[in-house]
Write a protein that holds these residues in place. Structure first.
Motif, PDB file in Angstrom:
ATOM      1  N   ASP A 252      63.678 -85.242 -51.791  1.00 36.07           N
ATOM      2  CA  ASP A 252      63.097 -85.694 -50.667  1.00 36.07           C
ATOM      3  C   ASP A 252      63.222 -84.729 -49.564  1.00 36.07           C
ATOM      4  N   VAL A 253      62.016 -84.002 -49.636  1.00 40.32           N
ATOM      5  CA  VAL A 253      61.970 -82.473 -48.985  1.00 40.32           C
ATOM      6  C   VAL A 253      62.295 -82.801 -47.445  1.00 40.32           C
ATOM      7  N   PHE A 254      61.912 -84.397 -47.061  1.00 41.83           N
ATOM      8  CA  PHE A 254      62.144 -84.321 -45.672  1.00 41.83           C
ATOM      9  C   PHE A 254      63.572 -85.037 -45.185  1.00 41.83           C
ATOM     10  N   ARG A 255      64.395 -85.097 -46.174  1.00 42.12           N
ATOM     11  CA  ARG A 255      65.857 -85.312 -46.027  1.00 42.12           C
ATOM     12  C   ARG A 255      66.335 -84.685 -44.977  1.00 42.12           C
ATOM     13  N   GLY A 256      66.407 -83.132 -45.178  1.00 39.79           N
ATOM     14  CA  GLY A 256      66.843 -82.352 -43.985  1.00 39.79           C
ATOM     15  C   GLY A 256      68.313 -82.059 -44.141  1.00 39.79           C
ATOM     16  N   ALA A 257      69.220 -82.922 -44.885  1.00 34.45           N
ATOM     17  CA  ALA A 257      70.580 -83.070 -44.867  1.00 34.45           C
ATOM     18  C   ALA A 257      71.314 -81.640 -44.969  1.00 34.45           C
ATOM     19  N   ARG A 258      71.897 -81.222 -43.711  1.00 32.29           N
ATOM     20  CA  ARG A 258      72.617 -79.835 -43.779  1.00 32.29           C
ATOM     21  C   ARG A 258      74.071 -80.103 -44.160  1.00 32.29           C
ATOM     22  N   ASP A 259      74.756 -81.232 -44.675  1.00 31.69           N
ATOM     23  CA  ASP A 259      75.998 -81.527 -44.839  1.00 31.69           C
ATOM     24  C   ASP A 259      76.246 -81.415 -46.354  1.00 31.69           C
ATOM     25  N   HIS A 260      75.233 -80.745 -47.180  1.00 32.00           N
ATOM     26  CA  HIS A 260      75.575 -80.631 -48.544  1.00 32.00           C
ATOM     27  C   HIS A 260      76.861 -79.697 -48.820  1.00 32.00           C
ATOM     28  N   MET A 261      76.986 -79.492 -50.130  1.00 30.92           N
ATOM     29  CA  MET A 261      78.133 -78.630 -50.405  1.00 30.92           C
ATOM     30  C   MET A 261      77.517 -77.309 -50.745  1.00 30.92           C
ATOM     31  N   ALA A 262      76.503 -77.024 -50.855  1.00 22.39           N
ATOM     32  CA  ALA A 262      75.940 -75.692 -51.617  1.00 22.39           C
ATOM     33  C   ALA A 262      76.488 -74.380 -51.162  1.00 22.39           C
ATOM     34  N   PHE A 263      77.007 -74.393 -49.869  1.00 23.77           N
ATOM     35  CA  PHE A 263      77.644 -73.180 -49.276  1.00 23.77           C
ATOM     36  C   PHE A 263      79.349 -73.297 -49.127  1.00 23.77           C
TER      37      PHE A 263
END
Length: 397
Positions: A326-337
């Motif tokens: 979902d490209v509008f989710r916009g969550a920045r608290d993921h663990m990718a970094f």
């Protein structure tokens, strides 16, 4: 666990094609998984990965961040991602000011100009390879402005980076191809650093600041070489693969692509969702420094532990509709970094590069198709993405 034991081999090329069903089953049935063949643990849940990232005294980076057991990171050039405090603190403090968002924002115009210059020669033909013609070139070019790699050398550095991370099907540990690539890239940055050592200090120049730190005795020459290797490999490979992953997911989900075409101001949110859903960094290794028990599993001091950050970012207990893109989710608290003291210093640069790439690409090529029969993936347990991804579209004249 329920049913048959889960056989998960992160060194298998077949697994690389789609590891997400494995991760989902591991989260549900065996979230603290032990791989008997290669002797490592794998954490797949958000809470466990988060706790391990924050507890650097228990889960150490000092033996390297690759998943392979018994890796001796100290045999190569020092990189601060392979350090614990206080060494990690010393080097990160020197470098963090060079990667702050306000400094990275200065690169936006250059990044945009480069993206346009790479796209335009292909528009009239109606086809390009999203990796070879675009994403493999742009991140290395941007990083090269920061570390003085001339354009004539960039293809060689990219190839060495590719060779360094590539793993044959089932390959565990390093082979001659990986080692030779490491030695070539290390030798290159050794020579580059020596050739630039006599230049006057420029506080706005990243590599100049690193060389000044060496002159001041705050970094060793080997630290400088390790810094070059880290930027050329981690800063290049992960962003290159992330652009390809986002291009693939937007093709796979055309309704999501159309949302970004209609709302280009939300492309940054699409980048965040791709980082969460199909980020290029899959997992990162640690070494247990003491006996510890997690979800009833007893991990011994010295055991290797893989933190499966991409699985953690799909944890259903953390995100609603976690398996949906979902490209509008916009969550920045993921663990990718990552998170904690080892959170990625290059996060702001990666976000800027990928956002700008898709702002320019979707403006010119809002609809495209992918020829999966001619695509190919890189193969590495830590990094996931494509090496070739041919796309076709209506010619733009």
């Amino acid at each position: 666990m329920t049913g048959a034991a889960i056989e998960f081999n992160p060194y298998s090329h077949a697994v690389h094609d789609d590891p997400y069903p494995y991760y989902k089953r591991l989260r549900e049935e065996d979230p603290v998984h032990y791989n008997k063949e290669h002797g490592f643990w794998l954490f797949t849940k958000w809470d466990d990965c988060q706790a391990a990232f924050k507890d650097f005294k228990t889960y150490s980076s000092s033996n390297g961040v690759a998943l392979e057991a018994d890796q001796n990171a100290t045999s190569g050039y020092p990189m601060f991602i392979n350090m614990d405090p206080p060494d990690h603190t010393r080097i990160r403090k020197l470098l963090s000011g060079l990667m702050v968002p306000q400094r990275i924002r200065r690169l936006e115009d250059y990044t945009r100009q480069k993206a346009v210059a790479l796209l335009e020669p292909h528009l009239a033909r109606g086809e390009l390879d999203l990796i070879q013609d675009f994403s493999a070139i742009l991140p290395m070019d941007v990083i090269s402005t920061m570390i003085h790699v001339p354009e004539s050398d960039q293809a060689d550095v990219r190839q060495w980076a590719d060779d360094l991370i590539y793993r044959e099907d089932g390959q565990f540990g390093l082979n001659d191809r990986n080692i030779n690539a490491y030695m070539k890239i290390a030798g290159y940055f050794d020579e580059l650093a020596r050739s630039l050592a006599g230049r006057p200090h420029d506080p706005d120049d990243m590599f100049s600041c690193v060389l000044q730190a060496e002159r001041d005795g705050k970094m060793t020459h080997d630290d400088v070489i390790g810094f070059g290797i880290l930027l050329a490999v981690a800063g290049n490979e992960t962003t290159t693969k992330l652009i390809g992953n986002m291009g693939f997911r937007l093709w796979q989900h055309p309704e999501q692509r159309q949302r970004l075409v209609d709302h280009p101001e939300r492309i940054g949110d699409g980048v965040e969702e791709t980082l969460r859903y199909d980020g290029s960094s899959q997992m990162i290794g640690r070494t247990a420094m003491r006996d510890v028990e997690v979800r009833g599993r007893k991990i011994k001091a010295g055991d290797r532990v893989g933190l499966c950050i991409i699985s953690a970012s799909r944890d259903e207990e953390r995100y609603e509709r976690a398996e949906e893109y979902d490209v509008f989710r916009g969550a920045r608290d993921h663990m990718a970094f990552g998170t904690g003291i080892h959170s990625c210093l290059g996060a702001a640069l990666a976000r800027l590069e990928v956002r700008v790439c898709f702002e320019e690409l979707l403006k010119r090529i809002p609809h495209y198709d992918i020829d999966m029969s001619r695509s190919d993936r890189t193969h590495n347990p830590n990094v996931r993405g494509f090496t070739t991804l041919p796309i076709t579209f209506e010619p733009v004249v």
